[in-house]
Scaffold this motif. Structure first.
Motif, PDB file in Angstrom:
ATOM      1  N   GLY A  34       0.928  -0.787   0.238  1.00 19.78           N
ATOM      2  CA  GLY A  34      -0.237  -0.272   0.364  1.00 19.78           C
ATOM      3  C   GLY A  34       0.686   1.159  -0.464  1.00 19.78           C
ATOM      4  O   GLY A  34       0.146   2.388  -0.722  1.00 19.78           O
ATOM      5  N   ILE A  74      -0.048   2.663   5.333  1.00 19.15           N
ATOM      6  CA  ILE A  74      -2.151   2.795   5.590  1.00 19.15           C
ATOM      7  C   ILE A  74      -2.698   1.993   5.713  1.00 19.15           C
ATOM      8  O   ILE A  74      -3.136   1.544   6.019  1.00 19.15           O
ATOM      9  CB  ILE A  74      -1.494   3.071   3.554  1.00 19.15           C
ATOM     10  N   GLN A  87      -9.625   8.140   6.031  1.00 18.23           N
ATOM     11  CA  GLN A  87      -9.242   7.224   5.062  1.00 18.23           C
ATOM     12  C   GLN A  87     -11.032   7.788   4.389  1.00 18.23           C
ATOM     13  O   GLN A  87     -11.459   7.877   3.514  1.00 18.23           O
ATOM     14  CB  GLN A  87      -9.226   6.096   5.876  1.00 18.23           C
ATOM     15  N   TRP A  91     -12.477   9.473   1.430  1.00 14.50           N
ATOM     16  CA  TRP A  91     -13.533   8.571   0.099  1.00 14.50           C
ATOM     17  C   TRP A  91     -14.543   9.386  -0.787  1.00 14.50           C
ATOM     18  O   TRP A  91     -15.183   9.813  -1.164  1.00 14.50           O
ATOM     19  CB  TRP A  91     -14.058   7.196   1.235  1.00 14.50           C
ATOM     20  N   GLN A  97      -8.313  10.096  -6.846  1.00 15.88           N
ATOM     21  CA  GLN A  97      -8.810   9.575  -8.329  1.00 15.88           C
ATOM     22  C   GLN A  97      -7.815   8.089  -8.627  1.00 15.88           C
ATOM     23  O   GLN A  97      -8.479   7.115  -8.580  1.00 15.88           O
ATOM     24  CB  GLN A  97      -8.716  10.420  -9.562  1.00 15.88           C
ATOM     25  N   CYS A  98      -7.501   8.826  -9.072  1.00 15.37           N
ATOM     26  CA  CYS A  98      -5.889   7.269  -9.432  1.00 15.37           C
ATOM     27  C   CYS A  98      -5.593   6.416  -8.216  1.00 15.37           C
ATOM     28  O   CYS A  98      -5.706   5.238  -8.215  1.00 15.37           O
ATOM     29  CB  CYS A  98      -5.162   7.104 -10.098  1.00 15.37           C
ATOM     30  N   TYR A 100      -3.215   6.686  -5.824  1.00 15.76           N
ATOM     31  CA  TYR A 100      -1.689   6.242  -6.374  1.00 15.76           C
ATOM     32  C   TYR A 100      -1.029   7.282  -5.157  1.00 15.76           C
ATOM     33  O   TYR A 100      -0.341   6.975  -4.453  1.00 15.76           O
ATOM     34  CB  TYR A 100      -0.635   6.270  -7.427  1.00 15.76           C
ATOM     35  N   THR A 102      -2.051   8.308  -2.847  1.00 17.21           N
ATOM     36  CA  THR A 102      -3.632   8.580  -1.555  1.00 17.21           C
ATOM     37  C   THR A 102      -2.566   7.979  -0.252  1.00 17.21           C
ATOM     38  O   THR A 102      -2.600   8.450   0.989  1.00 17.21           O
ATOM     39  CB  THR A 102      -4.821   7.589  -1.801  1.00 17.21           C
ATOM     40  N   ILE A 106      -2.650  10.454   2.879  1.00 11.26           N
ATOM     41  CA  ILE A 106      -3.241  10.271   4.400  1.00 11.26           C
ATOM     42  C   ILE A 106      -3.031  10.186   5.135  1.00 11.26           C
ATOM     43  O   ILE A 106      -3.108  10.312   6.115  1.00 11.26           O
ATOM     44  CB  ILE A 106      -4.012   9.256   3.641  1.00 11.26           C
TER      45      ILE A 106
ATOM     46  N   ARG B  11     -18.122   6.492  -4.613  1.00 12.21           N
ATOM     47  CA  ARG B  11     -16.699   5.762  -5.548  1.00 12.21           C
ATOM     48  C   ARG B  11     -16.891   4.384  -5.256  1.00 12.21           C
ATOM     49  O   ARG B  11     -16.456   4.018  -4.345  1.00 12.21           O
ATOM     50  CB  ARG B  11     -15.948   6.337  -6.462  1.00 12.21           C
ATOM     51  N   ASP B  14     -12.931   3.425  -4.483  1.00 10.34           N
ATOM     52  CA  ASP B  14     -12.262   3.860  -2.958  1.00 10.34           C
ATOM     53  C   ASP B  14     -11.970   3.566  -1.851  1.00 10.34           C
ATOM     54  O   ASP B  14     -10.717   3.354  -0.956  1.00 10.34           O
ATOM     55  CB  ASP B  14     -13.032   5.003  -2.686  1.00 10.34           C
ATOM     56  N   PRO B  15     -12.872   2.066  -1.485  1.00  5.75           N
ATOM     57  CA  PRO B  15     -12.422   1.371  -0.162  1.00  5.75           C
ATOM     58  C   PRO B  15     -10.959   0.950  -0.764  1.00  5.75           C
ATOM     59  O   PRO B  15     -10.628   1.230   0.530  1.00  5.75           O
ATOM     60  CB  PRO B  15     -13.908   0.371  -0.031  1.00  5.75           C
ATOM     61  N   LEU B  17      -8.856   1.438  -2.177  1.00  7.27           N
ATOM     62  CA  LEU B  17      -8.087   2.316  -2.499  1.00  7.27           C
ATOM     63  C   LEU B  17      -6.833   2.850  -1.375  1.00  7.27           C
ATOM     64  O   LEU B  17      -6.508   3.911  -1.276  1.00  7.27           O
ATOM     65  CB  LEU B  17      -7.607   3.135  -4.018  1.00  7.27           C
ATOM     66  N   VAL B  18      -8.620   3.895  -0.730  1.00  5.75           N
ATOM     67  CA  VAL B  18      -7.664   4.642   0.774  1.00  5.75           C
ATOM     68  C   VAL B  18      -7.055   3.191   1.705  1.00  5.75           C
ATOM     69  O   VAL B  18      -6.908   4.277   2.711  1.00  5.75           O
ATOM     70  CB  VAL B  18      -9.181   5.502   0.918  1.00  5.75           C
ATOM     71  N   THR B  19      -7.200   1.924   1.645  1.00  2.00           N
ATOM     72  CA  THR B  19      -6.964   1.128   2.482  1.00  2.00           C
ATOM     73  C   THR B  19      -4.823   0.269   1.960  1.00  2.00           C
ATOM     74  O   THR B  19      -4.936  -0.461   2.938  1.00  2.00           O
ATOM     75  CB  THR B  19      -8.059   0.746   3.053  1.00  2.00           C
ATOM     76  N   GLY B  20      -4.937   1.400   1.476  1.00  2.56           N
ATOM     77  CA  GLY B  20      -3.948   0.771   0.330  1.00  2.56           C
ATOM     78  C   GLY B  20      -4.163  -1.195  -0.356  1.00  2.56           C
ATOM     79  O   GLY B  20      -2.684  -1.806  -0.567  1.00  2.56           O
ATOM     80  N   ALA B  22      -5.412  -1.925  -2.907  1.00  2.00           N
ATOM     81  CA  ALA B  22      -5.156  -2.369  -4.238  1.00  2.00           C
ATOM     82  C   ALA B  22      -3.769  -2.759  -4.825  1.00  2.00           C
ATOM     83  O   ALA B  22      -3.372  -1.651  -4.541  1.00  2.00           O
ATOM     84  CB  ALA B  22      -6.231  -0.845  -5.162  1.00  2.00           C
ATOM     85  N   TYR B  24      -1.087  -2.092  -7.906  1.00  2.00           N
ATOM     86  CA  TYR B  24      -0.703  -1.536  -8.699  1.00  2.00           C
ATOM     87  C   TYR B  24       0.632  -2.587  -9.503  1.00  2.00           C
ATOM     88  O   TYR B  24       0.575  -3.746  -9.273  1.00  2.00           O
ATOM     89  CB  TYR B  24      -0.383  -0.076  -8.672  1.00  2.00           C
ATOM     90  N   VAL B 246      -4.605   1.091 -12.271  1.00  2.00           N
ATOM     91  CA  VAL B 246      -3.051   2.437 -12.850  1.00  2.00           C
ATOM     92  C   VAL B 246      -3.639   2.913 -12.721  1.00  2.00           C
ATOM     93  O   VAL B 246      -4.459   3.768 -12.330  1.00  2.00           O
ATOM     94  CB  VAL B 246      -3.640   2.241 -14.678  1.00  2.00           C
ATOM     95  N   GLY B 247      -2.114   3.800 -12.139  1.00  2.00           N
ATOM     96  CA  GLY B 247      -1.945   5.067 -11.325  1.00  2.00           C
ATOM     97  C   GLY B 247      -1.714   6.322 -12.295  1.00  2.00           C
ATOM     98  O   GLY B 247      -0.723   6.871 -11.973  1.00  2.00           O
ATOM     99  N   HIS B 507      -8.346   4.601 -15.049  1.00  2.00           N
ATOM    100  CA  HIS B 507      -7.071   4.777 -14.775  1.00  2.00           C
ATOM    101  C   HIS B 507      -7.182   6.247 -13.642  1.00  2.00           C
ATOM    102  O   HIS B 507      -6.407   6.297 -12.971  1.00  2.00           O
ATOM    103  CB  HIS B 507      -6.054   4.837 -15.254  1.00  2.00           C
ATOM    104  N   GLY B 508      -8.780   6.181 -12.874  1.00  2.00           N
ATOM    105  CA  GLY B 508      -8.584   7.201 -12.220  1.00  2.00           C
ATOM    106  C   GLY B 508     -10.179   7.433 -12.244  1.00  2.00           C
ATOM    107  O   GLY B 508     -10.390   8.544 -11.315  1.00  2.00           O
TER     108      GLY B 508
END
Lengths: 156, 785
Positions: A34, A74, A87, A91, A97-98, A100, A102, A106, B11, B14-15, B17-20, B22, B24, B246-247, B507-508
C-alpha cells in the motif's frame, strides 16, 4: 544485516542488504504494497508512513535506520475493519482519483492534524506541499482534510 | 432520470484505494519472477558501434544480458495513426535499438537478474561504444538546411506535412482586414508525470505459446492487438493483456512502448516471468511527452472586432522516433479545433511534424486541443488589445449564435463534423454572475495606483471529445488505423446480480462508479448489485480504451444500449411469465408489469432467474439475459464553457499568484456531479501548470535538463487556490445519455485563461505577449525592459 521493527502492531525481523531502503523493505520483504513509490528524488511523498509517530518519506531512510522502530503504514490505519476518519473523509469528499498518491497523502494528513487539529486552508496547503497529486488539483484533498479535522474534533 | 444518474454517488473504487489494498502493477509478484533493467542511451544522437556485456554477465544473480541484435526477429513498434501521409517514414522504436539512437533514454541493452538491485548493478557494467553524431533538439532548427539528419527516409527531418482550411481564401481575407495581428506562440513541451510510472510483467507458457502481459495501460485491447499482430506476428488469441490498477495516465499510457514488448520477448526467451518497472528518472526521459509546438499566427479583423481570418502555421516536434499515435495529435486533434466558439469565415492551418533528438511526443491530456485553444483564445485577446476593445466584446462579436446550430465551421476545417449544439453566451453570463467584471476593473485600477498588478483572463473555449466516428477518423478519413467505437457487455446472473464489462479502461476516472449508476438506473436495480469489470482482455469485449474523454460518451452509450437489449429480452420473458403479449406489458422500475395492472408484475430478479433456468422461455429465446452492445458515435461531442482566472503579478519579483479561478463548463448531462467536478479540478491544475510552471527542457546536446521531480515543476498543494465551479447543461444529441466528456476540458480551457490574465496584469508595462511557462524570471525581465 539484521533489522527488526514493529509494523502495524506486528514484530518483524529480517536480514537485509544495508542499502535496502525502508520503503523497499516494507514493500518487498513485508509485502505491504500500500506504500507506493512515485519518484527517486524524495519529492512526491507517495511513500509517506509513520515512524515512531512521525510522518516520514520511507524512501529517505534505510531499513536498518528503522531498527527497533514502531511503524504504521496505510494498511495499519483502519482499526477493526473501521476506516480511519481521514480515509473516510477522502472517500466521502472525492479526495482521490487514481489512488496512487492517496496512501502517502492520507498518512501525511493524519500527521498534520496531530500537530494542528484545526488547520486553515492555507495551513493544509502548506502542510501537504511535500506530497504530489497529479489527478485532483488538490481541491478535494484540501476539502477532505478539513472534513476529517471536523469529524475528528467532533468525534474525539 | 433515475435514482442514481445525476447523483454524487460515492465511488466503488475507493475502499480498496484508501486502505492500500489495491494492487498496482509494481505490487504484483509472480512465482519465479525475475527483474529486468534497461540500459539506456546517454547520447541523444549516436551510432552504436559495440556493446560489451561481459562484465555485466559475471555479476552473481544475473540471468542474462541482451542487446538489440538478440531481438532482430521482433518487429519495431507500429505507428497506428498515419495522419498527414506518414507512410514511408514512420520511424518507430524497437524493443532495443540496434544501430543508432536518436534521443537520450532509448533502450540499448537489458539485464535480467534475480532482483532489481542486482540488475541495476549489472546494468552499470555494460560498456556501450558510441560514435557521437551532431544533435538538433529544436523542431525549427531541425528543418533548416544543414541541420543534423536523424533518419534517411525523412529529408530535412520532416516526418509529415498536413493542412486544413483554405489558404488562398484566408490570405485574401487577411489582405482585406482593417487590422492584422501577427504573433509567434510557443506551446512548450510538457511531461505527463502520472504518479505511477510505467511498468510491465510478462509470463509465457511454452506448451501453449501463450503470453499473459500486465501493462500500465489505458488501452489493453489495443496494446494486445498492436503487440501481437505487428510486433510479434502471432494471433491476438495468444496474448492476454491485463492493466492492473493504473495510477494515472493523462495520455502517456495509451501507447505501446518498447519495454512492454521487451518483457514479453524476454519471458519467452528465458521461460520465467519477467518484471520491468521504470524509475521516475526513466519516466522523464523515456515515457512520451506532450505539446511542443512553435506556431505563427496571423489574425485579420475589422475595426468593429469582427475577425475575418485566422492563418496558423505550426512546427510540431515529434521527438527522435514516432510514438503510437503521434502524427494524429498536431493534425486532426489540433487543426480541426481552430474555429473555437467563433464564426471565423476564413481559416487555414499548415503543420509540419518534425523529428528531433528529443523524447517522443504524443497525446498528453487534451492532446492537440489545448494547443488549438491556446492559439484561438490568445488570438482573441491580441485582437482586442490591438483594437483597444474589451476582450469580452470581441468574444461576443464573434460567437457562433444559438440559431446557427448545427454549425459547420468554415473552410471544411472539421472535415464534415458539425458542432451539434451550443449556447456560448450562457456559460459566459453565468460566470459573470459569479464574478463581477465591472467591479474587478475598478479594483484593478485602484490596485495599480497602489503598485499592485492584478489581471483577469478569459477562455470561452470549445473542445471535441467522445472520440470518434470510426469511418471519419479511420484509415480512409483521418488516418487512425482502427475504429473508435466502444463496447459493453452485461451478464445478468441467476440472482439478478449484474456484471458489466466494458472496453473502456479507467485509471482514476471513476468509471466503475459511473457505469454502475447507468446500469442500476436503467435496470431498476440497486447500485450495490452491479459490479463493473475492465482492464483485462480476457473477459471484456474488445474496446479501444480510455482517452479522448470518451468513456461516458462512447463507452457509457454502449452500456446504455446493452441495457436496452437486456430490457427488451426481459420484456419478452416477463410477458411470457405473466401469460401476456409483449405488447401488453411495460418495463418500469425494475419490473415488467401488465399495462394498467401494476400488480401483475415480475421483477427483473424473477425474470433473470427464469431466464437463467430456461425451464420455460418464449419461443426462439435462449437462456440468460446477457447482452453485448457496440456504440459507434455519429459525431464527436462538443463541450464548451467559460473559464476566468484572476492573478496578481508582483512587480519586484515577477512572481504570479493565482488569486481566483472560476469555471462554468457545459459537458452535457452529468452522471455523477462529484466525479465530473473532480475531473475539472484536475484538468485545471494541469492547464495552470503549463501556463506558469512546467516545461520539458533539453540542452543543445539533447540532455533532458528537467529530468526529475526536482527540476520539472509539477504544482504542489500550495501553488493553487481552490476552484469555483458551476455548469450549464446542454445535452449532447449524439448519444443516448446526452453526455459529452469532461476528462480534458479543464486542461484545454485553463491555459489561455491564465496567460490572458497575466498579460492583462502586465498591460501597464506594454507587454502584450510572453511565452509559457510564465516564470518570475521571464516576467521580471519583461517588466524591466
Amino acid at each position: 544485516m539484521k533489522v527488526s521493527m514493529r509494523v502495524n502492531g506486528v514484530d518483524h525481523e529480517h536480514d537485509v542488504e544495508p542499502r535496502t531502503l525502508l520503503v523497499q523493505h516494507l514493500r518487498e520483504n513485508l509485502r505491504l504494497t500500500g506504500t507506493h513509490v512515485g519518484c527517486d528524488t524524495s519529492q512526491c511523498g507517495a511513500c509517506t508512513i509513520h515512524v515512531n509517530g512521525e510522518a516520514v518519506k520511507a524512501c529517505t531512510m534505510f531499513a536498518i535506520q528503522a531498527d527497533g522502530a514502531e511503524i504504521t503504514t496505510i494498511e495499519g490505519l483502519a482499526t477493526n475493519g473501521e476506516l480511519h476518519p481521514m480515509q473516510k473523509a477522502f472517500w466521502e469528499n472525492h479526495g482521490l482519483q487514481c489512488g496512487y498518491c492517496t496512501p502517502g497523502m492520507i498518512m501525511a494528513s493524519v500527521d498534520m492534524l496531530k500537530n494542528n487539529p484545526n488547520p486553515t486552508e492555507e495551513e493544509i496547503r502548506h502542510g501537504l506541499e511535500g506530497n504530489f497529486c497529479r489527478c485532483t488539483g488538490y481541491h478535494n484533498i484540501v476539502k477532505s482534510v478539513k472534513a476529517a479535522a471536523e469529524s475528528m474534533q467532533g468525534g474525539a | 432520470m433515475g435514482k442514481y444518474i445525476g447523483e454524487s454517488v460515492l465511488r466503488k473504487e475507493d475502499p480498496r484505494l484508501v486502505t492500500g489494498e489495491a494492487k498496482y502493477l509494481e505490487d504484483i509478484q509472480l512465482s519465479g519472477m525475475v527483474h529486468a533493467v534497461v540500459k539506456r542511451s546517454d547520447y541523444a544522437h549516436a551510432k552504436i558501434k559495440n556493446i560489451d556485456t561481459s562484465e555485466a554477465e559475471k555479476v552473481p544473480g544475473v540471468i542474462g544480458v541482451w542487446t538489440g541484435k538478440d531481438f532482430e526477429d521482433v518487429n519495431p513498434m507500429p505507428c497506428a495513426w498515419q495522419a498527414g501521409g506518414v507512410d514511408n517514414n514512420a520511424n518507430t522504436p524497437r524493443v532495443l535499438e540496434i544501430d543508432k539512437v536518436t534521443f537520450t533514454g532509448q533502450g540499448v541493452a537489458v539485464v535480467v537478474a534475480e532482483d532489481r538491485n542486482i540488475a541495476e548493478d549489472a546494468s552499470s557494467k555494460i560498456v556501450v561504444d558510441y560514435e557521437e553524431l551532431p544533435t538538433v533538439v529544436s523542431a525549427e532548427e531541425a528543418i533548416k538546411p544543414g541541420a543534423p539528419q536523424l533518419h534517411e527516409n525523412a529529408p530535412n527531418n520532416i516526418c509529415m506535412e498536413w493542412e486544413c482550411g483554405n489558404q488562398e481564401g484566408t490570405e485574401k481575407a487577411l489582405g482585406e482586414a482593417d487590422v492584422v495581428v501577427k504573433e509567434q506562440l510557443v506551446n512548450q513541451r510538457l511531461i505527463p508525470s502520472s504518479m505511477e510510472p510505467r511498468g510491465a510483467i510478462a509470463d509465457y507458457q511454452p506448451a501453449t505459446e501463450e503470453f499473459t502481459v500486465w501493462m500500465t495501460s489505458q488501452a489493453p485491447h489495443v496494446h494486445r492487438l498492436l503487440a501481437t499482430a505487428f510486433v510479434f506476428g502471432i494471433p491476438e488469441t495468444k496474448m492476454r493483456v491485463i492493466a492492473a490498477h493504473v495510477g494515472g495516465g493523462f495520455g502517456c499510457k495509451i501507447f505501446l512502448y518498447p519495454e512492454y514488448c521487451l518483457v514479453a520477448a524476454l519471458a519467452r526467451k528465458i521461460e520465467r516471468p519477467v518484471k520491468w518497472m521504470e524509475t521516475r528518472s526513466e519516466n522523464f526521459a523515456s515515457t512520451t511527452h506532450g505539446r511542443d509546438h512553435v506556431t505563427q499566427i496571423e489574425v485579420g479583423a475589422k475595426n468593429d472586432g469582427t475577425i475575418n481570418s485566422l492563418k496558423v502555421t505550426t512546427v510540431a516536434n515529434l521527438g527522435g522516433t514516432l510514438s503510437t499515435i503521434a502524427p494524429g495529435i498536431p493534425t486532426t486533434l489540433y487543426g480541426r479545433l481552430l474555429s473555437g466558439t467563433y464564426k471565423f469565415p476564413n481559416i487555414y492551418c499548415g503543420v509540419k511534424g518534425v523529428y528531433t533528438n528529443t523524447g517522443m511526443v504524443d497525446a498528453y491530456r487534451g492532446a492537440g486541443r489545448p494547443e488549438a485553444t491556446y492559439v484561438v483564445e490568445r488570438a482573441l485577446d491580441l485582437v482586442a488589445n490591438k483594437l483597444g476593445m474589451d476582450v469580452l466584446d470581441v468574444r461576443r462579436k464573434n460567437f457562433i449564435q444559438t440559431n446557427q446550430f448545427p454549425y459547420l465551421p468554415a473552410d471544411g476545417i472539421t472535415k464534415g463534423l458539425t458542432y451539434d449544439s451550443g449556447d456560448y453566451e450562457k456559460p459566459l453570463n453565468k460566470a459573470l454572475q459569479m464574478f463581477n467584471y465591472g467591479n474587478f476593473r475598478e479594483e484593478q485600477k485602484r490596485a495599480r495606483d497602489e503598485g499592485k498588478y492584478l489581471g483577469v483572463g478569459f477562455s470561452t473555449y470549445i473542445e471535441a471529445c467522445g472520440v470518434a466516428p470510426s469511418a471519419w477518423i479511420g484509415v480512409g478519413g483521418e488516418g487512425w488505423g482502427a475504429g473508435l467505437w466502444e463496447s459493453a457487455n452485461i451478464r445478468v446472473h441467476l440472482t439478478g446480480k449484474v456484471v458489466v464489462t466494458t472496453g473502456s479502461s479507467p485509471h482514476g476516472q471513476g468509471t466503475e462508479t459511473t457505469m454502475a449508476q447507468i446500469a442500476a438506473d436503467e435496470l431498476g436495480i440497486p447500485y450495490e448489485d452491479v459490479e463493473v469489470k475492465y482492464n483485462d482482455t480476457l473477459g471484456t469485449p474488445f474496446g479501444y480504451g480510455t482517452y479522448g474523454s470518451r468513456s461516458a460518451a462512447v463507452g457509457g452509450a454502449a452500456l446504455f444500449n446493452a441495457v436496452q437489449k437486456v430490457k427488451q429480452k426481459a420484456v419478452r420473458i416477463g410477458a411470457h411469465m405473466l401469460e401476456a403479449s409483449p405488447d401488453d406489458v411495460v418495463f418500469e422500475d425494475g419490473k415488467v408489469s401488465v399495462k394498467g395492472s401494476p400488480d401483475q408484475a415480475k421483477t427483473i430478479q424473477e425474470i433473470a432467474g427464469a431466464a437463467a433456468l430456461g425451464y420455460s422461455l418464449p419461443e426462439g429465446d435462449e437462456p440468460f439475459l446477457d447482452e453485448t452492445a457496440y456504440f459507434d458515435p455519429p459525431n464527436t461531442t462538443w463541450p464548451f464553457g467559460t473559464h476566468i482566472c484572476v492573478v496578481e503579478v508582483e512587480k519586484d519579483t515577477g512572481s504570479v499568484m493565482v488569486k481566483k479561478y472560476l469555471a462554468v463548463d457545459d459537458v452535457g448531462n452529468v452522471v455523477n456531479p462529484m466525479i465530473v467536478d473532480g475531473q475539472i479540478h484536475g484538468g485545471i491544475a494541469q492547464g495552470v501548470a503549463q501556463a506558469l510552471w512546467e516545461s520539458g527542457e533539453y540542452n543543445e546536446s539533447g540532455q533532458l535538463v528537467s529530468g526529475s521531480m526536482m527540476d520539472y515543476a509539477i504544482p504542489r498543494t500550495d501553488c493553487l487556490p481552490s476552484f469555483e465551479l458551476d455548469r450549464t447543461v446542454t445535452p449532447s444529441p449524439t448519444n443516448p445519455l446526452g453526455v459529452k466528456g469532461v476528462g480534458e476540458t479543464g486542461t484545454i480551457a485553463s491555459t489561455p485563461a491564465v496567460v490572458n490574465a497575466v498579460m492583462d496584469a502586465l498591460s501597464p508595462f506594454g507587454v502584450t505577449h510572453l511565452d509559457m511557462p510564465l516564470t518570475s524570471q521571464k516576467i521580471w525581465n519583461a517588466i524591466q525592459s
